[in-house]
Enzyme design. Structure first.
Site, PDB file in Angstrom:
ATOM      1  N   ASP A  13       5.057  -0.751  -6.246  1.00 43.28           N
ATOM      2  CA  ASP A  13       4.352  -1.304  -7.353  1.00 43.28           C
ATOM      3  C   ASP A  13       2.586  -1.226  -6.608  1.00 43.28           C
ATOM      4  OD1 ASP A  13       3.357  -2.749  -9.328  1.00 43.28           O
ATOM      5  OD2 ASP A  13       4.068  -4.833  -8.520  1.00 43.28           O
ATOM      6  N   GLY A  16      -1.529   1.132 -10.351  1.00 42.45           N
ATOM      7  CA  GLY A  16      -2.925   0.990 -11.178  1.00 42.45           C
ATOM      8  C   GLY A  16      -3.945   0.054 -10.325  1.00 42.45           C
ATOM      9  N   ARG A  17      -3.421  -0.676  -9.713  1.00 39.68           N
ATOM     10  CA  ARG A  17      -4.604  -1.492  -9.097  1.00 39.68           C
ATOM     11  C   ARG A  17      -5.158  -0.774  -7.686  1.00 39.68           C
ATOM     12  NH1 ARG A  17      -0.638  -6.509  -8.272  1.00 39.68           N
ATOM     13  NH2 ARG A  17       0.878  -4.762  -8.997  1.00 39.68           N
ATOM     14  N   TRP A  18      -4.420   0.165  -7.285  1.00 40.71           N
ATOM     15  CA  TRP A  18      -4.895   1.080  -6.592  1.00 40.71           C
ATOM     16  C   TRP A  18      -6.182   1.941  -6.818  1.00 40.71           C
ATOM     17  CZ3 TRP A  18      -5.644   5.990  -5.866  1.00 40.71           C
ATOM     18  CH2 TRP A  18      -5.883   6.541  -4.476  1.00 40.71           C
ATOM     19  N   HIS A  30      -1.197   7.027  -9.884  1.00 37.80           N
ATOM     20  CA  HIS A  30       0.338   7.573 -10.128  1.00 37.80           C
ATOM     21  C   HIS A  30       0.292   8.684  -9.212  1.00 37.80           C
ATOM     22  CE1 HIS A  30       1.358   4.545 -12.814  1.00 37.80           C
ATOM     23  NE2 HIS A  30       0.572   4.886 -13.650  1.00 37.80           N
ATOM     24  N   SER A  58      10.614   1.942 -15.094  1.00 39.04           N
ATOM     25  CA  SER A  58      11.948   1.010 -15.550  1.00 39.04           C
ATOM     26  C   SER A  58      12.090   1.027 -17.022  1.00 39.04           C
ATOM     27  CB  SER A  58      11.528  -0.378 -15.392  1.00 39.04           C
ATOM     28  OG  SER A  58      10.328  -1.194 -16.183  1.00 39.04           O
ATOM     29  N   TRP A  62       8.799   1.936 -20.829  1.00 42.13           N
ATOM     30  CA  TRP A  62       8.311   2.624 -22.098  1.00 42.13           C
ATOM     31  C   TRP A  62       7.733   1.785 -22.976  1.00 42.13           C
ATOM     32  CZ3 TRP A  62      10.038   7.235 -22.157  1.00 42.13           C
ATOM     33  CH2 TRP A  62      11.186   7.822 -21.418  1.00 42.13           C
ATOM     34  N   LEU A 124      20.358  12.509   4.056  1.00 36.60           N
ATOM     35  CA  LEU A 124      19.750  11.139   3.348  1.00 36.60           C
ATOM     36  C   LEU A 124      20.008  11.406   1.664  1.00 36.60           C
ATOM     37  CD1 LEU A 124      17.755   8.808   3.139  1.00 36.60           C
ATOM     38  CD2 LEU A 124      15.999  10.393   2.781  1.00 36.60           C
ATOM     39  N   LEU A 188      11.835  -9.335  -8.646  1.00 31.97           N
ATOM     40  CA  LEU A 188      12.653  -8.005  -8.789  1.00 31.97           C
ATOM     41  C   LEU A 188      12.590  -7.208  -9.899  1.00 31.97           C
ATOM     42  CD1 LEU A 188      16.196  -9.286  -7.450  1.00 31.97           C
ATOM     43  CD2 LEU A 188      14.662  -7.512  -6.426  1.00 31.97           C
ATOM     44  N   SER A 189      11.798  -7.848 -10.978  1.00 34.02           N
ATOM     45  CA  SER A 189      11.507  -7.094 -12.055  1.00 34.02           C
ATOM     46  C   SER A 189      12.740  -6.103 -12.629  1.00 34.02           C
ATOM     47  CB  SER A 189      10.357  -6.196 -11.788  1.00 34.02           C
ATOM     48  OG  SER A 189       9.255  -6.974 -11.570  1.00 34.02           O
TER      49      SER A 189
END
Length: 234
Positions: A13, A16-18, A30, A58, A62, A124, A188-189
């Site tokens: 998360d 956008g704010r970054w 992004h 998520s 969309w 991994l 948790l969204s």
């Protein structure tokens, strides 16, 4: 040294704010976030984590503006085309969970090819939650089991938590030991709601594009300070 968490999941998360804090368009955030994905994969490998799940897109995403969704899908195409050979060389297995029926045909083809190429890797497992929503996942699992009972393929008496979990998209992946969310938000969204029943949570006050191997190490160190009792008395 305490053992590393087997499975770390991250809600990525703050792209956008970054970008906004630097006067840049969201797309730049992004793109920078994709660099942090590479750092997270490296960090997981360094720390000995066996499963890393990243919440990339998520089911609610969309609903974002069409141009932003287009940018994100383009970034996904770039990642799948440029990173898979490197992941394969490093022994990383790729898994995608989520609603693939909402993705473009060419993206689905790229996902199939990437999963096939890396299917035998065991250093991994990188799980990318894409077009994913946990409530939808749970409903689909319940619907599948209900249909099986109605059709006589499943006995109602045999349905339990273990059987239910087998219908989830994570049926062959251990539940996350640690769930990290960047950007300082504390929710948790709609991410791994069933699987997170006994996970440890860590909410970090950095934006996702600033996440790196040192951040991963800090998160694992914080995890080692937790006392996991799984409901048992101390």
């Amino acid at each position: 040294m305490p053992p590393a968490p087997t499975h770390v999941a991250i809600i990525m998360d703050g792209n956008g704010r970054w970008a906004a804090s630097r006067g840049l368009p969201r797309a730049a955030g992004h793109r920078k976030g994709a660099d942090a994905v590479r750092a997270a994969v490296r960090g997981a490998g360094i720390q000995g984590v066996r499963y890393l799940t990243l919440y990339a897109f998520s089911s609610e995403n969309w609903n974002r503006p069409a141009d932003e969704v287009m940018d994100l899908m383009g970034l996904l195409r770039t990642y799948l085309s440029r990173e898979i050979k490197s992941l394969h060389k490093e022994g990383v297995r790729l898994r995608i969970i989520g609603r693939r029926d909402r993705l473009a045909a060419d993206i689905n083809k790229m996902i199939d090819d990437a999963e096939h190429m890396t299917r035998d890797n065991d250093r991994l497992t990188l799980v990318i939650a894409l077009s994913y929503g946990s409530r939808d996942e749970i409903v689909r699992a319940a619907r599948a089991l209900a249909t099986a009972v109605v059709e006589g393929r499943e006995s109602l008496e045999n349905l339990n938590e273990e059987r239910f979990a087998q219908e989830l998209s994570t049926h062959d992946i251990p539940d996350p030991d640690l769930i990290i969310r960047t950007s300082g938000e504390q929710r948790l969204s709609n991410f791994l709601l069933w699987q997170a029943a006994y996970s440890e949570f860590l909410f970090m006050d950095i934006y996702w594009p600033d996440f790196d191997e040192n951040t991963f190490a800090e998160a694992v160190s914080a995890y080692h300070g937790r006392d996991r009792r799984f409901g048992a008395r101390p």
